[in-house]
Motif scaffolding. Structure first.
Motif, short mmCIF file in Angstrom:
data_model
loop_
_atom_site.label_atom_id
_atom_site.label_comp_id
_atom_site.label_asym_id
_atom_site.label_seq_id
_atom_site.Cartn_x
_atom_site.Cartn_y
_atom_site.Cartn_z
N LEU A 45 -17.40 -41.07 -12.72
CA LEU A 45 -15.99 -40.87 -13.07
C LEU A 45 -15.09 -41.73 -12.20
O LEU A 45 -14.21 -42.43 -12.70
CB LEU A 45 -15.61 -39.40 -12.90
N LEU A 46 -15.29 -41.68 -10.89
CA LEU A 46 -14.43 -42.44 -9.97
C LEU A 46 -14.52 -43.93 -10.23
O LEU A 46 -13.51 -44.64 -10.18
CB LEU A 46 -14.78 -42.11 -8.53
N ASP A 47 -15.71 -44.42 -10.54
CA ASP A 47 -15.88 -45.84 -10.87
C ASP A 47 -15.08 -46.21 -12.11
O ASP A 47 -14.39 -47.23 -12.15
CB ASP A 47 -17.36 -46.19 -11.07
N SER A 48 -15.16 -45.36 -13.13
CA SER A 48 -14.42 -45.60 -14.37
C SER A 48 -12.91 -45.57 -14.15
O SER A 48 -12.18 -46.40 -14.69
CB SER A 48 -14.84 -44.57 -15.42
N LEU A 49 -12.45 -44.61 -13.38
CA LEU A 49 -11.02 -44.51 -13.08
C LEU A 49 -10.52 -45.73 -12.32
O LEU A 49 -9.43 -46.24 -12.60
CB LEU A 49 -10.72 -43.24 -12.28
N ALA A 50 -11.31 -46.20 -11.37
CA ALA A 50 -10.91 -47.39 -10.59
C ALA A 50 -10.78 -48.61 -11.50
O ALA A 50 -9.81 -49.37 -11.40
CB ALA A 50 -11.93 -47.65 -9.49
N GLY A 56 -5.44 -51.71 -16.17
CA GLY A 56 -4.33 -51.21 -16.96
C GLY A 56 -4.77 -50.49 -18.22
O GLY A 56 -3.96 -50.21 -19.10
N THR A 57 -6.05 -50.17 -18.31
CA THR A 57 -6.57 -49.41 -19.44
C THR A 57 -5.98 -48.00 -19.40
O THR A 57 -5.69 -47.48 -18.33
CB THR A 57 -8.12 -49.33 -19.35
N ALA A 58 -5.85 -47.41 -20.57
CA ALA A 58 -5.30 -46.05 -20.65
C ALA A 58 -6.14 -45.08 -19.83
O ALA A 58 -7.37 -45.08 -19.94
CB ALA A 58 -5.25 -45.58 -22.10
N LEU A 59 -5.48 -44.32 -19.02
CA LEU A 59 -6.15 -43.29 -18.22
C LEU A 59 -6.26 -42.03 -19.06
O LEU A 59 -5.54 -41.86 -20.05
CB LEU A 59 -5.35 -43.04 -16.95
N PRO A 60 -7.13 -41.11 -18.66
CA PRO A 60 -7.29 -39.90 -19.47
C PRO A 60 -6.05 -39.01 -19.42
O PRO A 60 -5.31 -39.02 -18.44
CB PRO A 60 -8.48 -39.20 -18.80
N ILE A 81 -9.43 -38.09 -5.94
CA ILE A 81 -8.41 -38.45 -6.93
C ILE A 81 -7.01 -38.14 -6.42
O ILE A 81 -6.08 -38.91 -6.63
CB ILE A 81 -8.66 -37.71 -8.27
N LYS A 82 -6.85 -37.05 -5.71
CA LYS A 82 -5.53 -36.57 -5.29
C LYS A 82 -5.14 -36.97 -3.87
O LYS A 82 -4.06 -36.59 -3.42
CB LYS A 82 -5.46 -35.04 -5.42
N ARG A 83 -6.00 -37.73 -3.18
CA ARG A 83 -5.67 -38.06 -1.79
C ARG A 83 -4.38 -38.87 -1.71
O ARG A 83 -4.03 -39.60 -2.65
CB ARG A 83 -6.84 -38.77 -1.12
N PRO A 84 -3.64 -38.75 -0.61
CA PRO A 84 -2.31 -39.36 -0.50
C PRO A 84 -2.27 -40.87 -0.71
O PRO A 84 -1.30 -41.38 -1.27
CB PRO A 84 -1.87 -39.00 0.93
N GLU A 88 -1.02 -44.04 -7.57
CA GLU A 88 -0.12 -42.99 -8.08
C GLU A 88 -0.49 -42.54 -9.49
O GLU A 88 -0.40 -41.36 -9.80
CB GLU A 88 1.34 -43.45 -8.04
N LYS A 89 -0.89 -43.46 -10.34
CA LYS A 89 -1.24 -43.10 -11.72
C LYS A 89 -2.47 -42.19 -11.74
O LYS A 89 -2.55 -41.28 -12.56
CB LYS A 89 -1.48 -44.35 -12.56
N LEU A 90 -3.41 -42.43 -10.85
CA LEU A 90 -4.60 -41.58 -10.80
C LEU A 90 -4.24 -40.19 -10.29
O LEU A 90 -4.73 -39.19 -10.81
CB LEU A 90 -5.68 -42.20 -9.91
N LYS A 91 -3.37 -40.13 -9.29
CA LYS A 91 -2.98 -38.84 -8.73
C LYS A 91 -2.27 -37.96 -9.75
O LYS A 91 -2.29 -36.74 -9.65
CB LYS A 91 -2.08 -39.02 -7.51
N GLU A 92 -1.64 -38.58 -10.76
CA GLU A 92 -0.88 -37.82 -11.76
C GLU A 92 -1.76 -37.22 -12.85
O GLU A 92 -1.29 -36.38 -13.62
CB GLU A 92 0.17 -38.73 -12.40
N ILE A 93 -3.03 -37.61 -12.95
CA ILE A 93 -3.90 -37.10 -14.01
C ILE A 93 -4.18 -35.63 -13.74
O ILE A 93 -4.66 -35.27 -12.67
CB ILE A 93 -5.22 -37.88 -14.07
#
Length: 140
Positions: A45-50, A56-60, A81-84, A88-93
């Protein structure tokens, strides 16, 4: 016409193939237009999110994450995912944690770490439907 937001996938992360498929089936019953992307562990999951964040691919629209997995636990993935210092886009998922454990301290830890919700296995279909409806609102 389908909106772009409706095309955002829902990511399901669980080390059990049966759990992934069952949850995907339930989500498709809620809305057949949801795209389901399955992961067998936290690192995948983390690899895909990165990659998505870099390209700039659509995030979930939402991540449904099993708590007890070998390797990286769902809690460790959530904290990553939520670390400071995270993108920012990942933290908002929105992230929903799933577990068969019913431990209020554990639930509070996950919510304090940034989880949107904590659902108990087996997942209640109506509770999942309501949660995804809320996630639709969050994603727009």
């Amino acid at each position: 016409m389908k909106s772009f937001d409706n095309m955002k996938p829902i990511y399901i992360v669980d080390d059990s193939a049966d759990q992934r498929l069952l949850l995907g089936y339930f989500i498709k019953r809620i809305n057949p237009d949801y795209q389901i992307t399955l992961f067998d562990g936290g690192q995948a999951l983390l690899d895909s999110l990165a990659i998505a964040a870099e390209t700039g691919t659509a995030l979930p629209r939402i991540i449904v994450l099993d708590l007890q997995m070998p390797g990286m636990t769902g809690y460790q993935v959530l904290k990553t995912i939520k670390r400071p210092d995270q993108n920012e886009k990942l933290k908002e998922i929105p992230v929903v944690i799933l577990s068969s454990y019913i431990d209020q301290d554990l639930i509070n830890q996950c919510l304090d770490a940034g989880a949107l919700a904590f659902l108990h296995k087996p997942v209640d279909f109506e509770q999942l439907r309501k949660l995804l409806s809320g996630a639709d609102i969050l994603a727009t």
